[in-house]
Design a protein around this motif. Structure first.
Motif, PDB file in Angstrom:
ATOM      1  N   LEU A  98     -51.930  42.669  17.038  1.00 15.49           N
ATOM      2  CA  LEU A  98     -51.532  41.761  17.930  1.00 15.49           C
ATOM      3  C   LEU A  98     -51.124  40.394  17.715  1.00 15.49           C
ATOM      4  CD1 LEU A  98     -54.025  42.305  21.801  1.00 15.49           C
ATOM      5  CD2 LEU A  98     -51.162  43.357  21.696  1.00 15.49           C
ATOM      6  N   GLY A  99     -51.327  40.020  17.303  1.00 21.32           N
ATOM      7  CA  GLY A  99     -50.961  38.290  16.328  1.00 21.32           C
ATOM      8  C   GLY A  99     -49.907  39.125  15.260  1.00 21.32           C
ATOM      9  N   GLY A 100     -50.329  40.478  14.533  1.00 18.31           N
ATOM     10  CA  GLY A 100     -49.237  40.623  13.614  1.00 18.31           C
ATOM     11  C   GLY A 100     -47.770  41.297  14.225  1.00 18.31           C
ATOM     12  N   ILE A 101     -48.196  41.631  15.518  1.00 21.83           N
ATOM     13  CA  ILE A 101     -47.354  42.100  15.962  1.00 21.83           C
ATOM     14  C   ILE A 101     -46.139  40.578  16.755  1.00 21.83           C
ATOM     15  CG2 ILE A 101     -47.682  42.701  18.358  1.00 21.83           C
ATOM     16  CD1 ILE A 101     -44.759  44.868  15.650  1.00 21.83           C
ATOM     17  N   ALA A 102     -46.524  40.208  16.957  1.00 26.28           N
ATOM     18  CA  ALA A 102     -46.251  38.957  17.962  1.00 26.28           C
ATOM     19  C   ALA A 102     -44.816  38.241  16.435  1.00 26.28           C
ATOM     20  CB  ALA A 102     -47.196  38.024  18.783  1.00 26.28           C
ATOM     21  N   PHE A 103     -46.036  37.759  15.720  1.00 25.76           N
ATOM     22  CA  PHE A 103     -45.446  36.960  14.677  1.00 25.76           C
ATOM     23  C   PHE A 103     -44.298  37.583  13.963  1.00 25.76           C
ATOM     24  CE2 PHE A 103     -50.647  35.734  13.725  1.00 25.76           C
ATOM     25  CZ  PHE A 103     -49.635  34.177  14.429  1.00 25.76           C
ATOM     26  N   ILE A 104     -44.213  38.932  13.932  1.00 24.05           N
ATOM     27  CA  ILE A 104     -43.137  39.323  12.603  1.00 24.05           C
ATOM     28  C   ILE A 104     -41.753  39.661  14.218  1.00 24.05           C
ATOM     29  CG2 ILE A 104     -43.749  42.282  13.472  1.00 24.05           C
ATOM     30  CD1 ILE A 104     -42.080  40.518  10.162  1.00 24.05           C
ATOM     31  N   LYS A 105     -42.526  39.750  15.092  1.00 25.04           N
ATOM     32  CA  LYS A 105     -41.353  39.458  15.619  1.00 25.04           C
ATOM     33  C   LYS A 105     -40.789  38.157  15.873  1.00 25.04           C
ATOM     34  CE  LYS A 105     -41.983  43.290  19.108  1.00 25.04           C
ATOM     35  NZ  LYS A 105     -40.895  44.348  18.972  1.00 25.04           N
ATOM     36  N   ASN A 106     -41.402  37.295  15.893  1.00 20.67           N
ATOM     37  CA  ASN A 106     -40.947  35.547  15.670  1.00 20.67           C
ATOM     38  C   ASN A 106     -40.306  34.918  14.292  1.00 20.67           C
ATOM     39  OD1 ASN A 106     -41.291  34.435  18.516  1.00 20.67           O
ATOM     40  ND2 ASN A 106     -42.873  35.186  18.358  1.00 20.67           N
ATOM     41  N   ASP A 107     -39.996  36.501  13.731  1.00 21.44           N
ATOM     42  CA  ASP A 107     -39.482  36.119  11.782  1.00 21.44           C
ATOM     43  C   ASP A 107     -40.609  35.171  11.573  1.00 21.44           C
ATOM     44  OD1 ASP A 107     -37.952  36.822  10.393  1.00 21.44           O
ATOM     45  OD2 ASP A 107     -36.558  35.244  10.465  1.00 21.44           O
ATOM     46  N   MET A 108     -42.500  35.446  11.800  1.00 19.62           N
ATOM     47  CA  MET A 108     -42.997  34.380  11.550  1.00 19.62           C
ATOM     48  C   MET A 108     -43.788  35.541  10.103  1.00 19.62           C
ATOM     49  SD  MET A 108     -44.543  32.298  14.334  1.00 19.62           S
ATOM     50  CE  MET A 108     -45.283  31.157  13.405  1.00 19.62           C
ATOM     51  N   LYS A 109     -43.087  35.736   8.837  1.00 16.00           N
ATOM     52  CA  LYS A 109     -43.076  36.827   8.016  1.00 16.00           C
ATOM     53  C   LYS A 109     -45.190  36.757   7.396  1.00 16.00           C
ATOM     54  CE  LYS A 109     -39.126  38.324   7.490  1.00 16.00           C
ATOM     55  NZ  LYS A 109     -37.678  38.071   6.686  1.00 16.00           N
ATOM     56  N   GLN A 110     -44.885  35.317   7.154  1.00 20.58           N
ATOM     57  CA  GLN A 110     -46.117  35.379   5.750  1.00 20.58           C
ATOM     58  C   GLN A 110     -47.729  34.877   7.180  1.00 20.58           C
ATOM     59  OE1 GLN A 110     -45.095  35.129   2.967  1.00 20.58           O
ATOM     60  NE2 GLN A 110     -46.804  34.201   2.761  1.00 20.58           N
ATOM     61  N   ALA A 111     -47.720  34.395   8.309  1.00 25.14           N
ATOM     62  CA  ALA A 111     -48.107  34.107   9.591  1.00 25.14           C
ATOM     63  C   ALA A 111     -48.753  36.095   9.430  1.00 25.14           C
ATOM     64  CB  ALA A 111     -47.801  34.362  11.065  1.00 25.14           C
ATOM     65  N   HIS A 112     -47.379  36.675   9.420  1.00 29.67           N
ATOM     66  CA  HIS A 112     -48.059  37.880  10.360  1.00 29.67           C
ATOM     67  C   HIS A 112     -48.069  38.970   9.173  1.00 29.67           C
ATOM     68  CE1 HIS A 112     -46.299  42.793  10.692  1.00 29.67           C
ATOM     69  NE2 HIS A 112     -46.452  42.434   9.270  1.00 29.67           N
ATOM     70  N   ILE A 113     -48.503  38.937   7.958  1.00 29.54           N
ATOM     71  CA  ILE A 113     -48.993  38.821   6.573  1.00 29.54           C
ATOM     72  C   ILE A 113     -50.477  38.895   6.447  1.00 29.54           C
ATOM     73  CG2 ILE A 113     -49.653  38.746   4.001  1.00 29.54           C
ATOM     74  CD1 ILE A 113     -45.954  38.622   4.160  1.00 29.54           C
ATOM     75  N   LEU A 114     -50.605  37.782   6.947  1.00 32.08           N
ATOM     76  CA  LEU A 114     -51.878  37.226   7.130  1.00 32.08           C
ATOM     77  C   LEU A 114     -52.885  38.066   8.514  1.00 32.08           C
ATOM     78  CD1 LEU A 114     -54.169  35.639   5.501  1.00 32.08           C
ATOM     79  CD2 LEU A 114     -53.401  33.583   7.735  1.00 32.08           C
ATOM     80  N   SER A 115     -52.084  37.993   9.369  1.00 39.19           N
ATOM     81  CA  SER A 115     -53.539  38.680  10.389  1.00 39.19           C
ATOM     82  C   SER A 115     -53.177  40.091  10.031  1.00 39.19           C
ATOM     83  CB  SER A 115     -51.645  38.621  11.754  1.00 39.19           C
ATOM     84  OG  SER A 115     -52.171  38.976  12.862  1.00 39.19           O
ATOM     85  N   MET A 116     -51.895  40.827   9.386  1.00 39.87           N
ATOM     86  CA  MET A 116     -52.482  42.037   9.189  1.00 39.87           C
ATOM     87  C   MET A 116     -53.145  42.323   8.401  1.00 39.87           C
ATOM     88  SD  MET A 116     -50.630  43.504  11.855  1.00 39.87           S
ATOM     89  CE  MET A 116     -51.162  44.834  11.242  1.00 39.87           C
ATOM     90  N   ILE A 117     -53.041  40.934   7.635  1.00 42.31           N
ATOM     91  CA  ILE A 117     -54.370  41.948   6.242  1.00 42.31           C
ATOM     92  C   ILE A 117     -55.826  41.215   7.006  1.00 42.31           C
ATOM     93  CG2 ILE A 117     -55.944  40.605   4.371  1.00 42.31           C
ATOM     94  CD1 ILE A 117     -52.797  40.483   3.368  1.00 42.31           C
TER      95      ILE A 117
END
Length: 147
Positions: free
Chosen positions: A22-41
């Motif tokens: 859920l964090g990963g999807i929220a981050f990418i929807k808010n254009d927070m790519k680094q946070a998305h990558i970390l969350s998905m890892i």
């Protein structure tokens, strides 16, 4: 630690995976790519550890089966959840691999296209994994164990 501790650990890992997904999807929807990558890892790591613990638990059980014995609607709901969770869980592994490989290769359009399918399925599997645990061990525990 005993094998009997693993279902709670597995449910906790699934819950943690849910948070990371859920964090990963929220981050990418808010254009927070680094946070998305970390969350998905983190989601990938917790799901992988879950899979290892799950397989270990079933290896150690040596044929011991816990049956869902509570009657009525809870039993029907449990089997519906389990019946959808199990095949989708098997599908999740190749879907996740098909999603992360293009991301690692910087083929982001392909990554996004596959992730649109992977995200809801992986999320459903993580959430229903927790529900299966809660129904089987917390809300409607069974004293019946079959060898």
């Amino acid at each position: 630690m005993h094998a009997s501790d693993l279902p709670l650990i597995n449910a906790s890992l699934n819950a943690l995976s849910t948070v990371f997904i859920l964090g990963g999807i929220a981050f990418i929807k808010n254009d927070m790519k680094q946070a998305h990558i970390l969350s998905m890892i983190c989601a990938l790591v917790t799901s992988t550890v879950f899979l290892g613990c799950y397989l270990t638990y079933h290896y150690l059980k040596h044929g011991v089966v816990t049956h869902f014995t509570y009657p009525g609607w809870p039993k029907a709901l449990y089997f519906f959840i389990l019946g959808t969770h199990t095949p989708l869980a098997a599908l999740t592994v190749p879907l996740v691999l098909m999603t992360i490989i293009p991301a690692f290769k910087a083929i982001y359009e392909k990554h996004r296209r596959i992730a649109k399918w992977t995200f809801p399925i992986w999320l459903y599997v993580s959430v229903t994994g927790v529900l299966v645990y809660l129904m089987l061990y917390v809300w409607f525990p069974s004293s019946e164990i079959v060898r």
